[in-house]
Design a protein around this motif. Sequence first.
Motif, PDB file in Angstrom:
ATOM      1  N   SER A 143      -6.174   7.870   2.122  1.00  0.00           N
ATOM      2  CA  SER A 143      -6.546   6.816   1.162  1.00  0.00           C
ATOM      3  C   SER A 143      -6.558   7.325  -0.273  1.00  0.00           C
ATOM      4  N   ALA A 175      -2.241   4.656   4.146  1.00  0.00           N
ATOM      5  CA  ALA A 175      -3.202   4.124   5.116  1.00  0.00           C
ATOM      6  C   ALA A 175      -3.942   5.255   5.818  1.00  0.00           C
ATOM      7  N   GLU A 221       0.812  -1.215   0.000  1.00  0.00           N
ATOM      8  CA  GLU A 221       0.000   0.000   0.000  1.00  0.00           C
ATOM      9  C   GLU A 221       0.846   1.266   0.000  1.00  0.00           C
TER      10      GLU A 221
END
Length: 477
Positions: free
Chosen positions: A358, A355, A192
Amino acid sequence: MAWAMLSRALAVPLILGLVCFLPAVIAAQPGTGVRDNGYWLQLALTCYAGARLATMILSTRRRLLQGVFWMFVYIAMGVAPFAQAVIGQTPTPLVGPRSDLVTAVAMILVGCAAFDLGALLASRRPLRRRTGGRGTAAGPATAHPVRLRLLVLLAFAASAYYVLKLGGPAVFFSSRQEISASVAVSGVASTESNVGSAFLKGFGTVPALLALLFYTRRLVTSHRARRSPSTVLVWAGLALLNIVVNNPVSNARYWFLTVLVSLLFTAFPSSAAMYRSVLATGVVGALVLFPYADRFRYDDEGYRPVQSASVFEPLATKDYDQTVMFANTISWVDARGHTYGRQLAGSGLFFVPRAVWSGKPEDTGVRVGQWMGMNMTNLSAPLWTEFWVDFGPAGMAGGLALIGYAAARTDRRYALAVSRDGPGPGSVLAIAAPLIAGYTFILLRGPLLQSVGKLAIAALCLLLVSSFRDRKGRGPH
């Protein structure tokens, strides 16, 4: 006087070589390129950048940031795209209409003119002396001795953690592919977000380089420092540390170029010959050596040597995709619209993990590459495209003008910092300007989101060591 006579003797062949001879040789190469408006605009851009680069080389003043800017433009957005226009091949495919490529070349020219305009405006304004809290003249930023020692400790600690986290010194002399694999195994990166790996690499390499630059300047400019065994030993330790974490095997070519350029300009702060040699030989190195300098990107099994019949063919097939990516970005913006500051905000807030944010924007090069349907999205996004994506042609011209203004002002202050009446061995600007000059290659190539991390770490380190003293109270360093 001797250099003035030599520069007059070299002026004509240098200008003819950069502006006339090299473009003529490229134009004579066989290829399938179309001689349309884009071709002639690219030729004009190459000649314009060549003339400005010759001016920088022949200048009586060392203009570090401006000189590197024009060297990059001449190579990456002048000579290389002109070779691509002649040969009829680009490293990255052009997905939009050819008119977008013509627009891209024209806008690069506009950006270059805006940069020159900003530099011209900066040259017309006098440099103002900073004032202290009570209106007294404050001295330029110098490295506080105690804080500089803290930077040295930070450099050794952060680099040691970086080396141990990746499995020891041996991995730094294997390949960049092995480094990436070690970072993935270390657990600091995730699918991510790359913030963790960026901080690990940044703090593992940047403080070590800056500490070495500060101690190199001390040794070069201070007889007292050269007679101090402790200073020499610290410099030797920092040099060994940089050989491990900042060597060309384990680092990207543009970062090692930053290390090399900043070291040369720091070690030879008053050498006009070194300044001119870096700019002149940089052109030859970028055209002949740089396309082959990715030998250590992959291991032996993954490496594929370049096969070419002409010295100009690698320019059309490797690395220099800045102009065509600008054209693809124009096509992408036409299809998706401008982002009105969102991309630049993402670069400025690079430290915020995905995180937490987003909707954090991806690299401009990655977003355009995904839209193009490319499997490999590690594509360039030159500074022109970053401004274009957010604010269009007006924002692009304004952004380049501001950069030209800032570069010219910094060059003038740097000239004062390295003069005999400058702040001495501890001058922060005498370190910051060479570092920024070397890092200019990365900033201009882009994407910004990938570039700003190490620059921000460097700024934090410089703030850590900086001290502003009253000129009357300034003592030796």
